[in-house]
Design a protein around this motif. Structure first.
Motif: not given
Length: 345
Positions: A297-322
């Motif tokens: 899973a990838y965030e594609i607008k604000e520079g967060v990038g990869k969110l999910w890989e190999d069955g787990k969250v690899v990057t948390e989505l920042p609160e200001n986006l959530r």
């Protein structure tokens, strides 16, 4: 029967800041053919077809100023880049009381052939019907009882059976398995998707997926820490239109469809006439596409990038986006337009 061509393309008295008339007609068609035909008491068969005379007699189209014409319907079908509508013309004599589209359009086509129409064949059928409409218009000899229209996907009415208008995707037909199966969603839906354990269809019959962009394209174009101007459009390049996903999607979720096909025999997958990939999900009650089949899973607008890989969250989505509000019609609480989605995104 006259086609009433005079209304084509006009705004019909709409205010200057209102959507173009063609957009209003398209939205009305989508609502009726996907969700409301039964409620509006417009006859619809289990293939999703509505006879044209019944459609043109629908109060919502008749109440537009001027009333919507067959010519305008054809224009909407032709102009829709995502090919949301299919048109069929039948040569048989139609009983005025008959509401179902005949299985065949000519004597040589068998029932089996009609039920296994490919996407290309359906598009050809639509073009054939439009050509027939244009010829009959010149001759002023249109019989609207011989034309049938349906939405190609996105139905919520249980009266429309998926098997009748979708092509199954199975491991037995490798050529029909798409290279990419991707679901577009929004910041505010990401946490509910994870909390619920995956993607749900909610008020629709299926979860919808696009067949692009490929994961490799996203990996090449999305740079962590750098805002992506244009979002999905930048990833798609020249192809700005993609069926099965909103153009303002903020997060892309990639599905390992081959693993899902191999492991979940009860989770059936289909391809719609306009190329959208669909599944009801799996489960006894609340069907779901489980997160274990999320490839990435990838965030594609604000520079967060990869969110999910190999069955787990690899990057948390920042609160200001959530905490960002969801677009109109997308939500996480189960009500259309105000919190619908609950994991569907």
């Amino acid at each position: 029967m006259s086609s009433g061509r005079g209304g084509r393309g006009g705004r019909g008295g709409n205010r200057h800041d209102s959507p173009p008339r063609t957009v209003l007609v398209s939205k009305a068609l989508s609502r009726l053919l996907r969700h409301a035909a039964v409620q509006e008491r417009i006859p619809i068969d289990n293939h999703g077809y509505v006879r044209m005379d019944h459609l043109l007699g629908w109060q919502r189209l008749r109440s537009m100023k001027p009333p919507v014409t067959f010519d305008e319907i054809v224009q909407v079908i032709q102009d829709n880049e995502k090919k949301r509508f299919a048109l069929k013309y039948v040569t048989q004599e139609i009983n005025p009381e008959h509401t179902d589209v005949p299985t065949t359009t000519n004597e040589s086509q068998t029932t089996e052939q009609a039920e296994t129409e490919t996407e290309a064949q359906t598009e050809t059928e639509t073009q054939r019907a439009i050509s027939q409409f244009e010829v009959l218009t010149i001759n002023n000899d249109i019989d609207t009882k011989r034309f049938f229209i349906r939405a190609t996907q996105g139905h919520s009415m249980k009266a429309v059976e998926a098997e009748n208008l979708l092509t199954p995707i199975t491991l037995d037909d490798e050529a029909n398995i798409p290279d990419a199966v991707v679901h577009g969603t929004f910041y505010g839906a990401w946490e509910p998707i994870l909390t619920s354990g995956g993607l749900k269809s909610m008020s629709r019959n299926h979860v919808h997926f696009a067949t692009g962009p490929n994961l490799e394209e996203v990996q090449q174009n999305i740079v962590p820490g750098e805002t992506t101007k244009g979002g999905l459009g930048s990833v798609l390049g020249k192809n700005k239109v993609i069926s099965g996903m909103r153009s303002d999607a903020q997060i892309l979720i990639y599905i390992d469809i081959r693993r899902a096909l191999a492991e979940e025999k009860e989770m059936r997958w289909w391809r719609s006439e306009n190329g959208v990939i669909l599944t009801e999900g799996v489960g006894d009650k609340d069907k779901i596409v489980p997160t274990k089949y999320f490839l990435a899973a990838y965030e594609i607008k604000e520079g967060v990038g990869k969110l999910w890989e190999d069955g787990k969250v690899v990057t948390e989505l920042p609160e200001n986006l959530r905490s960002r509000a969801l677009p109109r019609g997308k939500g996480a609480g189960g009500q259309r337009g105000r919190g619908r989605g609950g994991g569907r995104g």
